[in-house]
Motif scaffolding. Structure first.
Motif, PDB file in Angstrom:
ATOM      1  N   TYR A 195      11.057  -2.460  28.548  1.00  0.00           N
ATOM      2  CA  TYR A 195       9.683  -2.560  27.989  1.00  0.00           C
ATOM      3  C   TYR A 195       9.607  -2.082  26.663  1.00  0.00           C
ATOM      4  O   TYR A 195      10.337  -1.209  26.088  1.00  0.00           O
ATOM      5  CB  TYR A 195       8.517  -1.554  28.951  1.00  0.00           C
ATOM      6  N   VAL A 196       8.479  -2.652  25.957  1.00  0.00           N
ATOM      7  CA  VAL A 196       8.146  -2.174  24.612  1.00  0.00           C
ATOM      8  C   VAL A 196       6.892  -1.905  24.553  1.00  0.00           C
ATOM      9  O   VAL A 196       6.074  -2.239  25.366  1.00  0.00           O
ATOM     10  CB  VAL A 196       8.557  -3.467  23.532  1.00  0.00           C
ATOM     11  N   ASN A 197       6.573  -1.155  23.312  1.00  0.00           N
ATOM     12  CA  ASN A 197       5.136  -0.851  22.978  1.00  0.00           C
ATOM     13  C   ASN A 197       4.447  -2.140  22.202  1.00  0.00           C
ATOM     14  O   ASN A 197       3.044  -1.922  22.139  1.00  0.00           O
ATOM     15  CB  ASN A 197       5.113   0.421  22.257  1.00  0.00           C
ATOM     16  N   ASP A 198       5.172  -2.774  21.545  1.00  0.00           N
ATOM     17  CA  ASP A 198       4.653  -3.775  20.672  1.00  0.00           C
ATOM     18  C   ASP A 198       5.613  -4.962  21.041  1.00  0.00           C
ATOM     19  O   ASP A 198       6.721  -5.153  20.561  1.00  0.00           O
ATOM     20  CB  ASP A 198       4.698  -3.473  19.399  1.00  0.00           C
ATOM     21  N   LYS A 199       5.038  -6.309  21.338  1.00  0.00           N
ATOM     22  CA  LYS A 199       5.699  -7.360  21.558  1.00  0.00           C
ATOM     23  C   LYS A 199       6.574  -8.014  20.460  1.00  0.00           C
ATOM     24  O   LYS A 199       7.476  -8.633  20.781  1.00  0.00           O
ATOM     25  CB  LYS A 199       4.821  -8.404  22.237  1.00  0.00           C
ATOM     26  N   SER A 200       6.177  -7.606  19.274  1.00  0.00           N
ATOM     27  CA  SER A 200       6.854  -7.875  18.106  1.00  0.00           C
ATOM     28  C   SER A 200       8.171  -7.405  18.164  1.00  0.00           C
ATOM     29  O   SER A 200       9.362  -7.829  17.516  1.00  0.00           O
ATOM     30  CB  SER A 200       6.154  -7.713  16.956  1.00  0.00           C
ATOM     31  N   GLU A 201       8.500  -6.243  19.010  1.00  0.00           N
ATOM     32  CA  GLU A 201       9.767  -5.809  18.841  1.00  0.00           C
ATOM     33  C   GLU A 201      10.888  -6.573  19.820  1.00  0.00           C
ATOM     34  O   GLU A 201      11.914  -6.266  19.648  1.00  0.00           O
ATOM     35  CB  GLU A 201       9.775  -4.217  19.592  1.00  0.00           C
ATOM     36  N   ILE A 202      10.248  -7.456  20.544  1.00  0.00           N
ATOM     37  CA  ILE A 202      11.211  -7.972  21.706  1.00  0.00           C
ATOM     38  C   ILE A 202      12.225  -8.778  20.989  1.00  0.00           C
ATOM     39  O   ILE A 202      13.358  -8.845  21.410  1.00  0.00           O
ATOM     40  CB  ILE A 202      10.495  -8.971  22.719  1.00  0.00           C
ATOM     41  N   GLU A 203      11.894  -9.646  19.966  1.00  0.00           N
ATOM     42  CA  GLU A 203      12.921 -10.701  19.338  1.00  0.00           C
ATOM     43  C   GLU A 203      14.181  -9.865  18.792  1.00  0.00           C
ATOM     44  O   GLU A 203      15.330 -10.452  18.789  1.00  0.00           O
ATOM     45  CB  GLU A 203      12.261 -11.560  18.449  1.00  0.00           C
ATOM     46  N   ALA A 204      13.923  -8.648  18.366  1.00  0.00           N
ATOM     47  CA  ALA A 204      15.186  -8.141  17.776  1.00  0.00           C
ATOM     48  C   ALA A 204      16.253  -7.266  18.663  1.00  0.00           C
ATOM     49  O   ALA A 204      17.243  -7.275  18.577  1.00  0.00           O
ATOM     50  CB  ALA A 204      14.686  -6.988  16.709  1.00  0.00           C
ATOM     51  N   ILE A 205      15.334  -7.082  19.914  1.00  0.00           N
ATOM     52  CA  ILE A 205      16.171  -6.228  20.975  1.00  0.00           C
ATOM     53  C   ILE A 205      16.777  -7.230  22.046  1.00  0.00           C
ATOM     54  O   ILE A 205      17.853  -6.747  22.726  1.00  0.00           O
ATOM     55  CB  ILE A 205      15.091  -5.457  21.783  1.00  0.00           C
ATOM     56  N   LYS A 206      16.044  -8.529  22.079  1.00  0.00           N
ATOM     57  CA  LYS A 206      16.637  -9.431  23.202  1.00  0.00           C
ATOM     58  C   LYS A 206      18.001 -10.081  23.049  1.00  0.00           C
ATOM     59  O   LYS A 206      18.029 -11.047  22.263  1.00  0.00           O
ATOM     60  CB  LYS A 206      15.478 -10.114  23.501  1.00  0.00           C
ATOM     61  N   THR A 207      18.972  -9.581  23.409  1.00  0.00           N
ATOM     62  CA  THR A 207      20.246  -9.977  23.223  1.00  0.00           C
ATOM     63  C   THR A 207      20.479 -11.023  24.188  1.00  0.00           C
ATOM     64  O   THR A 207      21.693 -11.627  24.378  1.00  0.00           O
ATOM     65  CB  THR A 207      21.312  -8.908  23.079  1.00  0.00           C
ATOM     66  N   GLY A 208      20.231 -10.889  25.558  1.00  0.00           N
ATOM     67  CA  GLY A 208      20.565 -11.735  26.557  1.00  0.00           C
ATOM     68  C   GLY A 208      21.369 -10.777  27.486  1.00  0.00           C
ATOM     69  O   GLY A 208      21.524 -11.171  28.788  1.00  0.00           O
ATOM     70  N   PHE A 209      22.003  -9.712  27.060  1.00  0.00           N
ATOM     71  CA  PHE A 209      22.728  -8.729  28.030  1.00  0.00           C
ATOM     72  C   PHE A 209      21.974  -7.536  28.317  1.00  0.00           C
ATOM     73  O   PHE A 209      21.489  -7.002  27.676  1.00  0.00           O
ATOM     74  CB  PHE A 209      24.190  -8.585  27.144  1.00  0.00           C
ATOM     75  N   GLN A 210      21.779  -7.494  29.722  1.00  0.00           N
ATOM     76  CA  GLN A 210      20.618  -6.410  30.227  1.00  0.00           C
ATOM     77  C   GLN A 210      21.656  -5.238  30.548  1.00  0.00           C
ATOM     78  O   GLN A 210      22.556  -5.288  31.287  1.00  0.00           O
ATOM     79  CB  GLN A 210      19.899  -7.014  31.306  1.00  0.00           C
ATOM     80  N   THR A 211      20.893  -4.103  30.724  1.00  0.00           N
ATOM     81  CA  THR A 211      21.476  -2.799  31.315  1.00  0.00           C
ATOM     82  C   THR A 211      21.042  -2.876  32.599  1.00  0.00           C
ATOM     83  O   THR A 211      19.762  -2.601  33.009  1.00  0.00           O
ATOM     84  CB  THR A 211      20.689  -1.592  30.250  1.00  0.00           C
ATOM     85  N   ILE A 212      22.207  -2.969  33.677  1.00  0.00           N
ATOM     86  CA  ILE A 212      21.844  -2.984  34.844  1.00  0.00           C
ATOM     87  C   ILE A 212      22.656  -1.932  35.483  1.00  0.00           C
ATOM     88  O   ILE A 212      23.900  -1.670  35.105  1.00  0.00           O
ATOM     89  CB  ILE A 212      22.312  -4.318  35.421  1.00  0.00           C
ATOM     90  N   PHE A 213      22.151  -1.060  36.396  1.00  0.00           N
ATOM     91  CA  PHE A 213      22.905  -0.367  37.369  1.00  0.00           C
ATOM     92  C   PHE A 213      22.580  -0.126  38.946  1.00  0.00           C
ATOM     93  O   PHE A 213      21.471  -0.952  39.295  1.00  0.00           O
ATOM     94  CB  PHE A 213      22.452   1.145  36.868  1.00  0.00           C
ATOM     95  N   VAL A 214      23.331   0.379  39.544  1.00  0.00           N
ATOM     96  CA  VAL A 214      23.039   0.438  41.199  1.00  0.00           C
ATOM     97  C   VAL A 214      22.807   1.745  41.639  1.00  0.00           C
ATOM     98  O   VAL A 214      23.730   2.410  41.266  1.00  0.00           O
ATOM     99  CB  VAL A 214      24.156  -0.592  41.812  1.00  0.00           C
ATOM    100  N   LYS A 215      22.060   1.798  42.579  1.00  0.00           N
ATOM    101  CA  LYS A 215      21.686   3.178  43.216  1.00  0.00           C
ATOM    102  C   LYS A 215      22.002   3.142  44.569  1.00  0.00           C
ATOM    103  O   LYS A 215      21.896   1.945  45.311  1.00  0.00           O
ATOM    104  CB  LYS A 215      20.341   3.445  42.812  1.00  0.00           C
ATOM    105  N   ALA A 216      22.363   4.282  45.094  1.00  0.00           N
ATOM    106  CA  ALA A 216      22.869   4.302  46.589  1.00  0.00           C
ATOM    107  C   ALA A 216      21.546   4.176  47.567  1.00  0.00           C
ATOM    108  O   ALA A 216      20.373   4.362  47.032  1.00  0.00           O
ATOM    109  CB  ALA A 216      23.305   5.684  46.974  1.00  0.00           C
TER     110      ALA A 216
END
Length: 204
Positions: A10-31
């Motif tokens: 999530y971002v606080n300002d939608k204008s931040e998304i373009e610079a952050i969005k690389t296509g590779f997401q940070t994913i983890f798995v929980k028990a």
């Protein structure tokens, strides 16, 4: 059943998304044993002195899928709930110092309380869902899915390119960019979607 989480979504300002969005997401798995339902109170975990909360919408997968297309992805969601992704921050810091995984910091018993689920049909605009968290009656986090870096469809398409999604799998879709904080003994958590209180428990 798998519990899958996405970090920093999530971002606080939608204008931040373009610079952050690389296509590779940070994913983890929980028990699976992290899951707590029916608004049961949760014992404060003995393994941490720095328990951090993050309120998140949780999508339940309704049918099996692999390599799901972006166009079809939301059809795999059957229900939506609200939950808390708890992190033992001190455990995470120690693991990161040694370039270790997140598993122990997010995989302890009680780390994933989830509310009752609502049919996805109750949410005609998945990119405009309001949700919030109060602790001890005070507002701590407020979010809207319009501020997601990766939306529901993008998360499902990405995750399914690596692993088969199965009926009943749960995806924690990220927490608002502001308001994350530490939990104290006897804190009372109340989380709502569109003003409806769904998650209500104490950390005892």
């Amino acid at each position: 059943m798998k519990i899958i989480g996405i970090g920093k979504n999530y971002v606080n300002d939608k204008s931040e998304i373009e610079a952050i969005k690389t296509g590779f997401q940070t994913i983890f798995v929980k028990a699976n044993s992290t899951l707590v339902t029916n608004n049961k109170n949760i014992p404060f975990p003995k393994i941490t002195n720095q328990l951090v909360y993050e309120v998140e919408l949780v999508a339940k997968i309704g049918k099996q899928g692999k390599d799901i297309s972006l166009e079809d992805a939301t059809s795999y969601i059957s229900e939506i709930a609200i939950g808390i992704d708890f992190t033992a921050k001190d455990v995470l810091t120690k693991s990161r110092d040694k370039k270790g995984p997140w598993a122990l910091a997010k995989g302890f018993d009680g780390a994933s309380p989830v509310s009752e689920f609502k049919p996805v049909s109750d949410f005609p605009e998945l990119n405009n869902i309001n949700f919030d968290l109060k602790i001890n009656g005070e507002s701590r986090q407020v979010g809207n899915t319009d501020m997601m870096i990766y939306n529901f469809a993008e998360i499902i398409a990405f995750v399914s390119s690596y692993m088969t999604l199965e009926e009943g799998d749960l995806i924690f879709t990220g927490t608002p960019a502001s308001g994350v904080g530490e939990t104290a003994h006897n804190d009372h958590f109340q989380a709502s979607i569109e003003g409806e209180l769904l998650l209500d428990f104490k950390m005892v």
